[in-house]
Design a protein around this motif. Structure first.
Motif, PDB file in Angstrom:
ATOM      1  N   LYS A  53       0.818  -1.217   0.000  1.00 29.86           N
ATOM      2  CA  LYS A  53       0.000   0.000   0.000  1.00 29.86           C
ATOM      3  C   LYS A  53       0.845   1.257   0.000  1.00 29.86           C
ATOM      4  O   LYS A  53       0.506   2.238  -0.666  1.00 29.86           O
ATOM      5  N   THR A  75      -2.032   9.997   5.161  1.00 22.14           N
ATOM      6  CA  THR A  75      -3.344  10.566   4.835  1.00 22.14           C
ATOM      7  C   THR A  75      -3.969   9.859   3.641  1.00 22.14           C
ATOM      8  O   THR A  75      -5.159   9.546   3.655  1.00 22.14           O
ATOM      9  N   GLN A  76      -3.177   9.602   2.622  1.00 23.89           N
ATOM     10  CA  GLN A  76      -3.701   8.927   1.435  1.00 23.89           C
ATOM     11  C   GLN A  76      -4.201   7.528   1.789  1.00 23.89           C
ATOM     12  O   GLN A  76      -5.244   7.093   1.300  1.00 23.89           O
ATOM     13  N   LEU A  78      -5.322   6.542   4.730  1.00 24.09           N
ATOM     14  CA  LEU A  78      -6.553   6.698   5.515  1.00 24.09           C
ATOM     15  C   LEU A  78      -7.747   6.999   4.607  1.00 24.09           C
ATOM     16  O   LEU A  78      -8.852   6.513   4.843  1.00 24.09           O
ATOM     17  N   GLU A  79      -7.522   7.796   3.563  1.00 29.44           N
ATOM     18  CA  GLU A  79      -8.601   8.112   2.622  1.00 29.44           C
ATOM     19  C   GLU A  79      -9.069   6.870   1.869  1.00 29.44           C
ATOM     20  O   GLU A  79     -10.205   6.807   1.418  1.00 29.44           O
ATOM     21  N   LEU A  80      -8.190   5.887   1.753  1.00 32.25           N
ATOM     22  CA  LEU A  80      -8.544   4.621   1.091  1.00 32.25           C
ATOM     23  C   LEU A  80      -9.078   3.598   2.098  1.00 32.25           C
ATOM     24  O   LEU A  80      -9.188   2.417   1.781  1.00 32.25           O
ATOM     25  N   ASP A  81      -9.390   4.056   3.301  1.00 33.92           N
ATOM     26  CA  ASP A  81      -9.894   3.189   4.377  1.00 33.92           C
ATOM     27  C   ASP A  81      -8.906   2.092   4.749  1.00 33.92           C
ATOM     28  O   ASP A  81      -9.287   0.956   5.008  1.00 33.92           O
ATOM     29  N   ILE A  82      -7.636   2.438   4.754  1.00 31.49           N
ATOM     30  CA  ILE A  82      -6.599   1.510   5.193  1.00 31.49           C
ATOM     31  C   ILE A  82      -6.075   2.054   6.520  1.00 31.49           C
ATOM     32  O   ILE A  82      -5.293   2.997   6.549  1.00 31.49           O
ATOM     33  N   PRO A  83      -6.562   1.492   7.627  1.00 30.92           N
ATOM     34  CA  PRO A  83      -6.256   2.053   8.948  1.00 30.92           C
ATOM     35  C   PRO A  83      -4.877   1.656   9.466  1.00 30.92           C
ATOM     36  O   PRO A  83      -4.728   0.708  10.221  1.00 30.92           O
TER      37      PRO A  83
END
Length: 123
Positions: A53, A75-76, A78-83
Motif C-alpha cells: 500500500k 493521509t492517502q 486513511l482516505e482509502l480506508d486503510i487504517p
C-alpha cells in the motif's frame, strides 16, 4: 442443530450451483500489486500489505506529479480506508529507504529509487 444460513420460516432456501465466470479471477488491483511484489522480491524483501500500500501510494502520487512525505502517505492510506498508524507508515518508509527501494528527497518527500523504477518498468 441450528444453521443461521437456513431460513427459519419453514421454507427451503434455493440452492444454486452456478459459479460466475469471474469467481476465481483476481481483482484488477491484484495485477497492479504483482508488479510491486516482484519489486520487493528483487530487493530481497518479503511482501506485506503495508509495503504494498505504501509503494502503491507513492506510485499513484508520482503519476499525478505530486510528492508525498510521511504525513501525505498516511493521509492517502486513511482516505482509502486503510487504517494504519502514522508510526507504522513512517517505519515502513524508513525500511524501504534503507533497502534502496525508495529515496528520501531533500524536501522530505519520498520517491521510488531509479533502480526500483527500472525493475517496475521491466515487470
Amino acid at each position: 442443530m441450528y444453521n443461521s444460513q437456513l431460513p427459519t420460516d419453514g421454507s427451503h432456501a434455493p440452492i444454486s450451483t452456478a459459479i460466475g465466470s469471474d469467481t476465481f479471477d483476481p481483482p484488477a488491483e491484484r495485477h497492479g500489486n504483482e508488479r510491486i511484489r516482484l519489486l520487493l522480491k528483487s530487493f530481497g524483501l518479503r511482501t506485506s500489505l503495508i509495503r504494498l500500500k505504501v509503494i502503491d501510494a507513492l506510485l499513484r502520487a508520482a503519476e499525478q506529479d505530486r510528492s508525498l512525505g510521511v504525513r501525505g502517505v498516511h493521509t492517502q492510506l486513511l482516505e482509502l480506508d486503510i487504517p494504519l498508524s502514522f508510526l507504522s507508515v513512517r517505519e515502513v518508509l524508513k525500511r524501504l529507504c534503507s533497502e534502496g527501494v525508495i529515496v528520501l528527497n531533500p524536501d522530505k518527500s519520498y520517491s521510488l529509487h531509479p533502480k526500483a523504477a527500472a525493475v517496475l518498468q521491466q515487470a
